[in-house]
Design a protein around this motif. Sequence first.
Motif, short mmCIF file in Angstrom:
data_model
loop_
_atom_site.label_atom_id
_atom_site.label_comp_id
_atom_site.label_asym_id
_atom_site.label_seq_id
_atom_site.Cartn_x
_atom_site.Cartn_y
_atom_site.Cartn_z
N LYS A 278 21.79 7.37 -6.16
CA LYS A 278 22.59 8.40 -5.52
C LYS A 278 22.40 8.37 -4.00
O LYS A 278 21.27 8.19 -3.52
CB LYS A 278 22.20 9.77 -6.08
N ASP A 279 23.50 8.51 -3.26
CA ASP A 279 23.54 8.56 -1.79
C ASP A 279 23.31 7.21 -1.14
O ASP A 279 23.13 7.13 0.08
CB ASP A 279 22.53 9.57 -1.24
N ARG A 437 24.23 14.75 2.77
CA ARG A 437 24.11 16.01 2.06
C ARG A 437 23.56 17.09 2.98
O ARG A 437 23.01 16.80 4.05
CB ARG A 437 23.22 15.87 0.82
N GLU A 491 17.53 16.42 -3.78
CA GLU A 491 18.81 15.99 -4.34
C GLU A 491 19.32 16.98 -5.37
O GLU A 491 20.50 17.33 -5.40
CB GLU A 491 18.66 14.61 -4.97
#
Length: 625
Positions: A278-279, A437, A491
């Motif tokens: 993720k990311d 984020r 996260e």
Amino acid sequence: FLFYGLPSAAIFLKQTFFTRIPFSTMTEIASTPENLVKILCCVCGIPIDPNPSNTCATCLASTADVTRGISTEATLHQCRGCQRWHKEAGKWIACELESRELMALCLGNVSGLGKSSNKVRLVDAGWIWTEPHSMRLKVRLTIQKEVQTGTILQQSFTVVFIVRNQQCIECQAEFRQGSWRSLVQVRQRVGHKRTFLYLEQLILKHGAHRGCLSIETYRDGMDFYFPDKGKAARFISFLENVVPTQVKCSKKLIGTDDKSNISNFKYTNLVSICPLCKDDLLYLPAKLARTLGNISRTVLVKNISNLIHLIDPLSGQTASMSSEQFWRDPIRPIITAARSRMIRYVVLGKEPIVLRQNVSRKSATRRNKSRLASVTLAKEEDLGVNDVQREERSHIGYLLKAGDVCLGYDLTETQFVDDEAEDMRSEGKMPDIIVVRKLYGGVATGDVNSSKSRIWKLQRLDFDVAESMRARSSKKEAEMDDIDEEDFMREVEADSEMRRNMNLYKSKSLNEGKTDTYDSEANQKELEDEEDDDDQQVKLDELLDGLVLEDGPDPEDMMEKDNEMMGDDEAWSASALMAEGEKAAKEGISYVDRDNARQVKEKESAVPVENNVLGKQYTLDTKFK
């Protein structure tokens, strides 16, 4: 006779005195209450109806024993490791104390109760309180039996079950060296453990680790040991449904029997998880980008499931890449989502961007219309030093407002290994900043103890550290594990879709009132009144009340550890600690509490049943018989 003559007189006498009466008619006349003959009871002397024993029902009940042939004592075996009960033929079942399943198991172990020769009917069964350390279970049974024609007696008695400890096959296998038959090795070749922390939460929520003998953890993965091949196959099927995987299998011959043509194998399964997380920032090949809906080649990994979900950080366009597409031509991220690669930015302002609406689509909501925004950012470390500001588009612009802190990639000071991506960056065809984020709570304000003040916690698997990891374990690796865990918590804190796949529990700080400012009820109401609501932060209604992780280990875990130091009686006593009669009342089973347990007789005298009608058979609706 003289008037009618002799022939007529003969006919009259024949019809009057020599006509035959049927036997059934004579029985009905004799059985009427007016004509029934009474006899005296041979014991007490009261008038009764005739019966084969010439005894009244009361005297017969005082001398007869309906429970003859039914055992009043039996033995049950329970495994101390998993707390399951032995049923039959090596089968072990999980039953709670005072439950319907345990009652059915007890009734099945009472010899003579189910024999058809006894013609006994069970009409009621209930639990009787026993001392927790006694290793005993007591059941109160009520039975009925027809001792003679027209006489039915009812009698209640107590059956005592002695609980003995015996290890089940699965628990025996845990203590044997090399008892596993199938090994699942899960590996991901990355420099962090955030993927396995997420996978751990998925396993806990779905209970995919049930039947696993032991779990060992490594720096780049985990090993799961199973007693048979079927359980390992189910676990691999679960992994294929939650993450993109590639499976390789092998087997090793242990022994063979040439006469019966039977061979024993040990199976090893290597499950490789795709190295994307993720990311991560990707630069897609041109052909793959056209296949995925002509998406931009510079994309972020939005999240990972059985598909790889991508998003364009400048336009908000999304796409999904299957596991087959990735393994056919694997790609590596140009920037991995590591803490050292992300920079903290402060939002100075934003302007919503409204894209041209497609008339063929449904009307978008207010939030979806303003999801993109042009955000003015400045490095947090540059505040008060210089006035360098940058303005970039962001796919999470609807979450940001002036004063917020976010994480992003600074592409102006980055050099890519991919030559094509580096040429695009040097030509200025890539954005200067890509926002990843938003930060929440104490992490955004720079609080050192932000992790301790969170209102939520996560449950962890019970695993062992591999011997190779113990040998080279150091303080630096422990710090790296703590950093990976903290990054994973951040996260989870900023992604509501990820939280739907895991269970979050209330922490002790929530009950004590030590919460972050963004989680207070007042701030929750303020956020609801704002124009752009934040739908990614953790809310109180997402947390579960069933577990408080700061209160120490669970009672079951403490009981397993204490069993090694306690005797059999004390260990079983610890498992029996619960509210008296609470489970029995919930299951609809009668229960005799502690105060009345001492007054219950082991066997009561039989009493006649009113109207001499057998009662309804006692049954238990359980999931097994």
